[in-house]
Motif scaffolding. Structure first.
Motif, PDB file in Angstrom:
ATOM      1  N   LYS A  43      10.782 -21.611 -15.038  1.00  0.00           N
ATOM      2  CA  LYS A  43      10.667 -22.714 -14.075  1.00  0.00           C
ATOM      3  C   LYS A  43      10.702 -24.033 -14.835  1.00  0.00           C
ATOM      4  O   LYS A  43       9.914 -24.250 -15.753  1.00  0.00           O
ATOM      5  CB  LYS A  43       9.375 -22.605 -13.292  1.00  0.00           C
ATOM      6  CG  LYS A  43       9.156 -23.761 -12.357  1.00  0.00           C
ATOM      7  CD  LYS A  43       8.539 -23.321 -11.094  1.00  0.00           C
ATOM      8  CE  LYS A  43       8.325 -24.535 -10.217  1.00  0.00           C
ATOM      9  NZ  LYS A  43       8.985 -24.419  -8.986  1.00  0.00           N
ATOM     10  N   LEU A  44      11.624 -24.896 -14.451  1.00  0.00           N
ATOM     11  CA  LEU A  44      11.767 -26.208 -15.067  1.00  0.00           C
ATOM     12  C   LEU A  44      11.174 -27.234 -14.100  1.00  0.00           C
ATOM     13  O   LEU A  44      11.866 -27.734 -13.212  1.00  0.00           O
ATOM     14  CB  LEU A  44      13.238 -26.507 -15.346  1.00  0.00           C
ATOM     15  CG  LEU A  44      13.961 -25.485 -16.228  1.00  0.00           C
ATOM     16  CD1 LEU A  44      15.460 -25.700 -16.185  1.00  0.00           C
ATOM     17  CD2 LEU A  44      13.442 -25.554 -17.635  1.00  0.00           C
ATOM     18  N   ALA A  45       9.895 -27.521 -14.248  1.00  0.00           N
ATOM     19  CA  ALA A  45       9.179 -28.411 -13.334  1.00  0.00           C
ATOM     20  C   ALA A  45       9.411 -29.867 -13.718  1.00  0.00           C
ATOM     21  O   ALA A  45       8.478 -30.621 -13.998  1.00  0.00           O
ATOM     22  CB  ALA A  45       7.700 -28.064 -13.331  1.00  0.00           C
ATOM     23  N   LEU A  46      10.665 -30.260 -13.725  1.00  0.00           N
ATOM     24  CA  LEU A  46      11.060 -31.616 -14.085  1.00  0.00           C
ATOM     25  C   LEU A  46      11.842 -32.209 -12.914  1.00  0.00           C
ATOM     26  O   LEU A  46      12.727 -31.550 -12.360  1.00  0.00           O
ATOM     27  CB  LEU A  46      11.943 -31.602 -15.341  1.00  0.00           C
ATOM     28  CG  LEU A  46      11.327 -30.942 -16.574  1.00  0.00           C
ATOM     29  CD1 LEU A  46      12.374 -30.741 -17.645  1.00  0.00           C
ATOM     30  CD2 LEU A  46      10.186 -31.787 -17.093  1.00  0.00           C
ATOM     31  N   PRO A  47      11.549 -33.458 -12.538  1.00  0.00           N
ATOM     32  CA  PRO A  47      12.203 -34.030 -11.360  1.00  0.00           C
ATOM     33  C   PRO A  47      13.673 -34.417 -11.572  1.00  0.00           C
ATOM     34  O   PRO A  47      14.467 -34.354 -10.645  1.00  0.00           O
ATOM     35  CB  PRO A  47      11.359 -35.266 -11.046  1.00  0.00           C
ATOM     36  CG  PRO A  47      10.679 -35.612 -12.323  1.00  0.00           C
ATOM     37  CD  PRO A  47      10.519 -34.335 -13.084  1.00  0.00           C
ATOM     38  N   ASP A  48      14.054 -34.780 -12.779  1.00  0.00           N
ATOM     39  CA  ASP A  48      15.399 -35.276 -13.040  1.00  0.00           C
ATOM     40  C   ASP A  48      16.344 -34.152 -13.467  1.00  0.00           C
ATOM     41  O   ASP A  48      16.030 -33.364 -14.363  1.00  0.00           O
ATOM     42  CB  ASP A  48      15.344 -36.351 -14.132  1.00  0.00           C
ATOM     43  CG  ASP A  48      16.691 -37.001 -14.367  1.00  0.00           C
ATOM     44  OD1 ASP A  48      17.273 -37.526 -13.389  1.00  0.00           O
ATOM     45  OD2 ASP A  48      17.162 -36.961 -15.516  1.00  0.00           O
ATOM     46  N   ARG A  49      17.501 -34.095 -12.854  1.00  0.00           N
ATOM     47  CA  ARG A  49      18.489 -33.046 -13.141  1.00  0.00           C
ATOM     48  C   ARG A  49      18.967 -33.085 -14.589  1.00  0.00           C
ATOM     49  O   ARG A  49      19.128 -32.052 -15.233  1.00  0.00           O
ATOM     50  CB  ARG A  49      19.672 -33.208 -12.194  1.00  0.00           C
ATOM     51  CG  ARG A  49      20.734 -32.143 -12.383  1.00  0.00           C
ATOM     52  CD  ARG A  49      21.884 -32.361 -11.453  1.00  0.00           C
ATOM     53  NE  ARG A  49      21.437 -32.204 -10.081  1.00  0.00           N
ATOM     54  CZ  ARG A  49      22.246 -32.147  -9.047  1.00  0.00           C
ATOM     55  NH1 ARG A  49      23.538 -32.256  -9.206  1.00  0.00           N
ATOM     56  NH2 ARG A  49      21.775 -31.999  -7.838  1.00  0.00           N
ATOM     57  N   ASP A  50      19.194 -34.302 -15.111  1.00  0.00           N
ATOM     58  CA  ASP A  50      19.647 -34.431 -16.500  1.00  0.00           C
ATOM     59  C   ASP A  50      18.579 -33.951 -17.479  1.00  0.00           C
ATOM     60  O   ASP A  50      18.889 -33.326 -18.494  1.00  0.00           O
ATOM     61  CB  ASP A  50      20.046 -35.873 -16.809  1.00  0.00           C
ATOM     62  CG  ASP A  50      21.276 -36.323 -16.026  1.00  0.00           C
ATOM     63  OD1 ASP A  50      22.108 -35.457 -15.683  1.00  0.00           O
ATOM     64  OD2 ASP A  50      21.395 -37.532 -15.759  1.00  0.00           O
ATOM     65  N   ASP A  51      17.314 -34.253 -17.184  1.00  0.00           N
ATOM     66  CA  ASP A  51      16.215 -33.758 -18.020  1.00  0.00           C
ATOM     67  C   ASP A  51      16.160 -32.241 -18.010  1.00  0.00           C
ATOM     68  O   ASP A  51      15.926 -31.609 -19.037  1.00  0.00           O
ATOM     69  CB  ASP A  51      14.866 -34.316 -17.549  1.00  0.00           C
ATOM     70  CG  ASP A  51      14.710 -35.795 -17.856  1.00  0.00           C
ATOM     71  OD1 ASP A  51      15.478 -36.323 -18.683  1.00  0.00           O
ATOM     72  OD2 ASP A  51      13.808 -36.411 -17.244  1.00  0.00           O
ATOM     73  N   ARG A  52      16.383 -31.638 -16.835  1.00  0.00           N
ATOM     74  CA  ARG A  52      16.388 -30.169 -16.743  1.00  0.00           C
ATOM     75  C   ARG A  52      17.523 -29.581 -17.569  1.00  0.00           C
ATOM     76  O   ARG A  52      17.347 -28.577 -18.261  1.00  0.00           O
ATOM     77  CB  ARG A  52      16.499 -29.726 -15.281  1.00  0.00           C
ATOM     78  CG  ARG A  52      15.236 -29.959 -14.482  1.00  0.00           C
ATOM     79  CD  ARG A  52      15.257 -29.245 -13.148  1.00  0.00           C
ATOM     80  NE  ARG A  52      16.358 -29.600 -12.282  1.00  0.00           N
ATOM     81  CZ  ARG A  52      16.305 -30.513 -11.327  1.00  0.00           C
ATOM     82  NH1 ARG A  52      15.202 -31.201 -11.119  1.00  0.00           N
ATOM     83  NH2 ARG A  52      17.368 -30.741 -10.569  1.00  0.00           N
ATOM     84  N   ALA A  53      18.691 -30.213 -17.528  1.00  0.00           N
ATOM     85  CA  ALA A  53      19.844 -29.720 -18.297  1.00  0.00           C
ATOM     86  C   ALA A  53      19.570 -29.812 -19.800  1.00  0.00           C
ATOM     87  O   ALA A  53      19.845 -28.861 -20.544  1.00  0.00           O
ATOM     88  CB  ALA A  53      21.093 -30.505 -17.931  1.00  0.00           C
TER      89      ALA A  53
END
Length: 108
Positions: free
Chosen positions: A50-60
Motif C-alpha cells: 500500500k502506497l499511502a501517498l497522495p501524489d501520483r508522481d510520489d507513488r511512482a
C-alpha cells in the motif's frame, strides 16, 4: 528478470485476493521499510504494498525505490496499491503465496 504477460496475468490472479502487508507512508522509504519488504518477499514471494501517498508522481518514484531496493519485479499497480514479485527457490511452501495458490485461480 522480466516477467512475460502470461506470468503477470497468473500473478495478478493470485494477488487479487491478497491484503497489503507492507505500507509506505508519507515518511517514505527507509532502511527498516526495505528490510521488511525484503523479509516479506523472501517469505511470500508475491506481496501487495500500500502506497499511502497522495501524489501520483510520489507513488511512482516510491515504487521505483521499492523495486530497486527489494530487487523485485512490479506486477501491477492500481491506484495506491502495488503488487511486487521476487522468486525465492527456497521459499517455505506454507508461507509462499505462489506455492499456496498454485492450483487456484485456474492455474495448474
Amino acid at each position: 528478470m522480466s516477467l512475460s504477460q502470461a506470468q503477470k496475468k497468473a500473478l495478478r490472479s493470485i494477488g487479487h485476493h491478497l491484503n497489503p502487508i507492507v505500507t509506505v507512508s508519507e515518511n517514505g522509504v527507509s532502511d527498516s521499510l526495505l528490510a521488511e519488504l525484503d523479509r516479506a518477499l523472501r517469505d511470500h514471494e508475491l506481496v501487495k504494498v500500500k502506497l499511502a501517498l497522495p501524489d501520483r508522481d510520489d507513488r511512482a518514484r516510491t515504487l521505483e525505490q521499492l523495486t530497486a531496493g527489494g530487487r523485485a519485479e512490479p506486477v501491477q499497480t492500481i491506484g495506491k496499491t502495488a503488487l511486487l514479485y521476487r522468486q525465492n527457490p527456497e521459499a517455505n511452501p506454507k508461507l509462499s503465496n505462489i506455492v499456496r495458490f498454485e492450483h487456484h485461480h485456474g492455474r495448474r
